[in-house]
Write a protein that holds these residues in place. Structure first.
Motif, PDB file in Angstrom:
ATOM      1  N   GLU A   1      12.268  24.694  12.195  1.00 45.11           N
ATOM      2  CA  GLU A   1      12.720  24.237  10.881  1.00 45.11           C
ATOM      3  C   GLU A   1      12.900  22.713  10.861  1.00 45.11           C
ATOM      4  N   ASN A   2      13.395  22.188  11.989  1.00 43.42           N
ATOM      5  CA  ASN A   2      13.571  20.727  12.071  1.00 43.42           C
ATOM      6  C   ASN A   2      12.225  20.005  12.007  1.00 43.42           C
ATOM      7  N   ARG A   3      11.244  20.558  12.748  1.00 45.57           N
ATOM      8  CA  ARG A   3       9.917  19.943  12.725  1.00 45.57           C
ATOM      9  C   ARG A   3       9.318  19.993  11.327  1.00 45.57           C
ATOM     10  N   ILE A   4       9.489  21.124  10.661  1.00 42.71           N
ATOM     11  CA  ILE A   4       8.950  21.259   9.305  1.00 42.71           C
ATOM     12  C   ILE A   4       9.608  20.258   8.359  1.00 42.71           C
ATOM     13  N   LYS A   5      10.898  20.088   8.521  1.00 43.06           N
ATOM     14  CA  LYS A   5      11.593  19.123   7.663  1.00 43.06           C
ATOM     15  C   LYS A   5      11.090  17.703   7.919  1.00 43.06           C
ATOM     16  N   GLN A   6      10.874  17.388   9.215  1.00 41.02           N
ATOM     17  CA  GLN A   6      10.358  16.050   9.545  1.00 41.02           C
ATOM     18  C   GLN A   6       8.975  15.831   8.943  1.00 41.02           C
ATOM     19  N   LYS A   7       8.091  16.864   9.062  1.00 44.06           N
ATOM     20  CA  LYS A   7       6.754  16.755   8.473  1.00 44.06           C
ATOM     21  C   LYS A   7       6.824  16.596   6.955  1.00 44.06           C
ATOM     22  N   GLU A   8       7.723  17.337   6.311  1.00 46.37           N
ATOM     23  CA  GLU A   8       7.877  17.212   4.864  1.00 46.37           C
ATOM     24  C   GLU A   8       8.302  15.787   4.487  1.00 46.37           C
ATOM     25  N   GLN A   9       9.225  15.233   5.292  1.00 44.81           N
ATOM     26  CA  GLN A   9       9.683  13.873   5.022  1.00 44.81           C
ATOM     27  C   GLN A   9       8.539  12.879   5.197  1.00 44.81           C
ATOM     28  N   SER A  10       7.734  13.104   6.272  1.00 43.84           N
ATOM     29  CA  SER A  10       6.596  12.211   6.517  1.00 43.84           C
ATOM     30  C   SER A  10       5.585  12.306   5.376  1.00 43.84           C
ATOM     31  N   LEU A  11       5.298  13.536   4.923  1.00 42.83           N
ATOM     32  CA  LEU A  11       4.363  13.718   3.814  1.00 42.83           C
ATOM     33  C   LEU A  11       4.875  13.050   2.549  1.00 42.83           C
ATOM     34  N   ASN A  12       6.145  13.186   2.312  1.00 42.32           N
ATOM     35  CA  ASN A  12       6.720  12.548   1.113  1.00 42.32           C
ATOM     36  C   ASN A  12       6.566  11.031   1.176  1.00 42.32           C
ATOM     37  N   ASP A  13       6.781  10.472   2.404  1.00 43.11           N
ATOM     38  CA  ASP A  13       6.632   9.022   2.552  1.00 43.11           C
ATOM     39  C   ASP A  13       5.183   8.604   2.298  1.00 43.11           C
ATOM     40  N   ARG A  14       4.241   9.383   2.831  1.00 43.66           N
ATOM     41  CA  ARG A  14       2.831   9.073   2.617  1.00 43.66           C
ATOM     42  C   ARG A  14       2.457   9.169   1.145  1.00 43.66           C
ATOM     43  N   ILE A  15       2.958  10.204   0.497  1.00 48.41           N
ATOM     44  CA  ILE A  15       2.654  10.371  -0.939  1.00 48.41           C
ATOM     45  C   ILE A  15       3.164   9.178  -1.733  1.00 48.41           C
ATOM     46  N   ASN A  16       4.344   8.735  -1.379  1.00 48.23           N
ATOM     47  CA  ASN A  16       4.900   7.574  -2.083  1.00 48.23           C
ATOM     48  C   ASN A  16       4.050   6.325  -1.841  1.00 48.23           C
ATOM     49  N   ALA A  17       3.600   6.181  -0.543  1.00 46.08           N
ATOM     50  CA  ALA A  17       2.769   5.013  -0.230  1.00 46.08           C
ATOM     51  C   ALA A  17       1.438   5.079  -0.981  1.00 46.08           C
ATOM     52  N   TYR A  18       0.811   6.268  -1.003  1.00 48.90           N
ATOM     53  CA  TYR A  18      -0.446   6.432  -1.739  1.00 48.90           C
ATOM     54  C   TYR A  18      -0.260   6.161  -3.228  1.00 48.90           C
ATOM     55  N   THR A  19       0.854   6.584  -3.758  1.00 48.76           N
ATOM     56  CA  THR A  19       1.105   6.370  -5.190  1.00 48.76           C
ATOM     57  C   THR A  19       1.191   4.881  -5.516  1.00 48.76           C
ATOM     58  N   SER A  20       1.891   4.145  -4.639  1.00 45.95           N
ATOM     59  CA  SER A  20       1.996   2.697  -4.878  1.00 45.95           C
ATOM     60  C   SER A  20       0.637   2.020  -4.731  1.00 45.95           C
ATOM     61  N   LYS A  21      -0.144   2.439  -3.702  1.00 50.78           N
ATOM     62  CA  LYS A  21      -1.484   1.867  -3.540  1.00 50.78           C
ATOM     63  C   LYS A  21      -2.377   2.190  -4.730  1.00 50.78           C
ATOM     64  N   GLU A  22      -2.248   3.416  -5.250  1.00 50.74           N
ATOM     65  CA  GLU A  22      -3.059   3.817  -6.391  1.00 50.74           C
ATOM     66  C   GLU A  22      -2.750   2.948  -7.608  1.00 50.74           C
ATOM     67  N   LYS A  23      -1.479   2.645  -7.792  1.00 51.19           N
ATOM     68  CA  LYS A  23      -1.115   1.790  -8.914  1.00 51.19           C
ATOM     69  C   LYS A  23      -1.708   0.395  -8.743  1.00 51.19           C
ATOM     70  N   GLN A  24      -1.679  -0.111  -7.495  1.00 48.54           N
ATOM     71  CA  GLN A  24      -2.257  -1.431  -7.239  1.00 48.54           C
ATOM     72  C   GLN A  24      -3.765  -1.431  -7.514  1.00 48.54           C
ATOM     73  N   ILE A  25      -4.428  -0.338  -7.081  1.00 47.50           N
ATOM     74  CA  ILE A  25      -5.881  -0.235  -7.295  1.00 47.50           C
ATOM     75  C   ILE A  25      -6.198  -0.191  -8.790  1.00 47.50           C
ATOM     76  N   GLU A  26      -5.394   0.554  -9.540  1.00 48.66           N
ATOM     77  CA  GLU A  26      -5.629   0.628 -10.984  1.00 48.66           C
ATOM     78  C   GLU A  26      -5.501  -0.753 -11.632  1.00 48.66           C
ATOM     79  N   LYS A  27      -4.519  -1.521 -11.175  1.00 47.99           N
ATOM     80  CA  LYS A  27      -4.365  -2.866 -11.727  1.00 47.99           C
ATOM     81  C   LYS A  27      -5.577  -3.730 -11.413  1.00 47.99           C
ATOM     82  N   LYS A  28      -6.047  -3.631 -10.124  1.00 50.14           N
ATOM     83  CA  LYS A  28      -7.226  -4.422  -9.728  1.00 50.14           C
ATOM     84  C   LYS A  28      -8.455  -3.997 -10.526  1.00 50.14           C
ATOM     85  N   GLN A  29      -8.622  -2.676 -10.718  1.00 57.04           N
ATOM     86  CA  GLN A  29      -9.766  -2.188 -11.506  1.00 57.04           C
ATOM     87  C   GLN A  29      -9.728  -2.734 -12.923  1.00 57.04           C
TER      88      GLN A  29
END
Length: 514
Positions: free
Chosen positions: A82-110
């Motif tokens: 359960e601890n490992r799953i929680k850590q993976k969920e946290q990591s995925l959430n961090d990645r999703i947030n990073a991708y979201t910010s990058k996507e916004k930057q890309i949209e601005k550049k486009q």
């Protein structure tokens, strides 16, 4: 009398009473003993029952403990998972947030890029309009549309380019042919000039000189037994004729002729000439010749600086000293080809040592003692592969007569140098190879029958002497075997004249006095 009777009766009554009393006492004792045993049995059963209850209780407690440990471990595993799953969920959430910010930057550049591209399109439209106006003005002046001018220009350039390309290609091809022919001739001439060659013509007879003609009688022996023993032991025909102070040794195999020559020399020097001594000397001489063959091979590879050659290949190199190819000594031919190959490979910038190695071994298959069906190039390649030679050397050996495809640059060099060595004036005699092959086939045919120990083709192939095992072949079978050999020769071989088959069966009884 009455007293006596009373006494007897009294004794009987007393004995009966005593027996009854004793019997009752015994019964009482037995009953008490049985009761005691029953009490003890009941007590033991109670003890066993208590022990079993204790054991069952202990086993239950043990199982309960093991179950609790297993449950605790499983709970720990679940918690860690359960601890490992929680850590993976946290990591995925961090990645999703990073991708979201990058996507916004890309949209601005486009958006910025799209705005720039719209501006560029407006500029290019203006340029296209200006270019179109200039083209129209040029078309009015030239009375020719832009597409027509482009097509005419392309056609003219294509024709001019094709003409120039054809001329250049023809010039290059002619120049390449001239240069290639010139360079090839230059390479071959330089190779031949830098290699010393010898003429080597060998025949199938050896002349053995003797001091006087009296020695001929000792060599022939009583009723010809000595000369028969010599011929049977060496496989060489010994011709004793009117030639003064000379005996002719005739045979196609140079090794046999050398064994016969040395054996005769030793017998004459020793003075003892009789069948037993002849067999002893011939066996000793044959062993020495084998040692000499190895020594010749070692000396050859040392002279040519060929290192790391397998001992069996060295022995076969030595055997080439006693083998000729179209009248040309095989060892001298191989040494000559090795030197030619090294020189030519050096001229072409290839590995000269590898070329010399391949040149020395290219005809190694010709010294085969039994395999007469396989072409010598393929047999030599098989031996080279067996004894760990370089793949380029193996291919050069197998391809120098085009039995297999050439896969390295060494192969055509070996083929060319082999032709250079064999085609020079005085190098070869054309009929010798076929003659030797016919005699070898004749001997091999006879050796294919059961009971045959040795077979020798003599008198230039006009006679075949077959020595059989006397324990296997009797007189009757000997006649049949001689007929079968002659019949097989007539059916399977092509030969001039006729062949005499002489089958020899000899029974010896040998004992030793010690």
């Amino acid at each position: 009398m009455v007293n006596i009777v009373l006494l007897i009766v009294g004794l009987i009554v007393g004995a009966a009473a005593g027996y009854i009393i004793a019997n009752q006492l015994q019964k009482k004792k037995t009953v008490s003993t049985g009761n005691k045993i029953i009490r003890e049995a009941k007590q033991a059963a109670e003890n066993i029952k208590k022990e079993k209850k204790l054991e069952a209780k202990e086993h239950f407690l043990k199982l309960k403990s093991e179950h609790e440990q297993s449950a605790n471990k499983r709970n720990q595993d679940i918690a860690s998972a359960e601890n490992r799953i929680k850590q993976k969920e946290q990591s995925l959430n961090d990645r999703i947030n990073a991708y979201t910010s990058k996507e916004k930057q890309i949209e601005k550049k486009q958006e910025q890029i799209s705005q720039q591209s719209e501006a560029n399109q407006l500029k290019s439209a203006e340029l296209d309009k200006l270019i179109g106006e200039q083209i129209k003005s040029l078309e009015k002046v030239a009375n020719l549309s832009a597409q027509e001018a482009k097509d005419q220009m392309i056609v003219a350039v294509q024709k001019e380019a094709q003409t120039d390309a054809i001329k250049a290609a023809n010039h290059i091809i002619e120049e390449a042919k001239l240069n290639a022919t010139k360079e090839a001739k230059k390479m071959i001439l330089q190779t031949i000039q830098r290699t010393a060659a010898e003429q080597a013509i060998e025949n199938s007879v050896t002349v053995f000189n003797i001091e006087n003609d009296e020695m001929k009688g000792r060599i022939i022996g009583r009723e010809g037994r000595n000369i028969r023993a010599l011929e049977a032991a060496t496989g060489i025909e010994i011709i004793v004729d009117d030639t003064p102070e000379a005996i002719i040794l005739s045979g196609f195999d140079p090794v046999r002729r050398e064994v016969a020559r040395l054996s005769l020399h030793r017998l004459i020097a020793d003075g003892r000439v009789h069948p037993a001594r002849i067999e002893e000397v011939v066996a000793k001489t044959r062993k020495e010749i084998e040692e000499e063959i190895i020594e010749i091979g070692q000396r050859t590879v040392l002279d040519l600086e060929v290192t790391g050659l397998h001992p069996e290949l060295i022995r076969k190199v030595g055997r080439m000293r006693y083998r000729s190819s179209y009248g040309q000594n095989l060892l001298r031919h191989s040494r000559e080809v090795a030197n030619l190959c090294a020189t030519m490979a050096a001229e072409f910038g290839l590995n000269a040592k590898l070329a010399k190695r391949a040149g020395l071994l290219h005809d190694i298959g010709k010294v085969a003692e039994d395999d007469a069906e396989t072409p010598h190039a393929l047999l030599g390649m098989k031996w080279a592969e067996k004894f760990g030679e370089h793949p380029e050397v193996c291919n050069a050996i197998g391809a120098h007569h085009d039995e297999i495809e050439m896969t390295s640059l060494l192969s055509p060099i070996i083929q060319s140098c082999d032709a250079i060595s064999g085609s020079r004036p005085g190098a070869r005699r054309e009929d010798s190879e076929k003659y030797v092959k016919r005699l070898k086939d004749l001997e091999a045919l006879a050796m294919g029958f059961d009971g045959v120990e040795k077979a020798f083709a003599i008198q230039a192939g006009r006679e075949l002497r077959v020595i059989v095992d006397s324990d296997v072949v009797d007189d009757k079978i000997a006649d049949e075997l001689s007929f079968k050999i002659s019949d097989k020769i007539m059916k399977e071989m092509i030969y001039p004249g006729q062949i005499k088959i002489t089958l020899i069966r000899e029974k010896r009884a040998i004992n030793y006095a010690k």
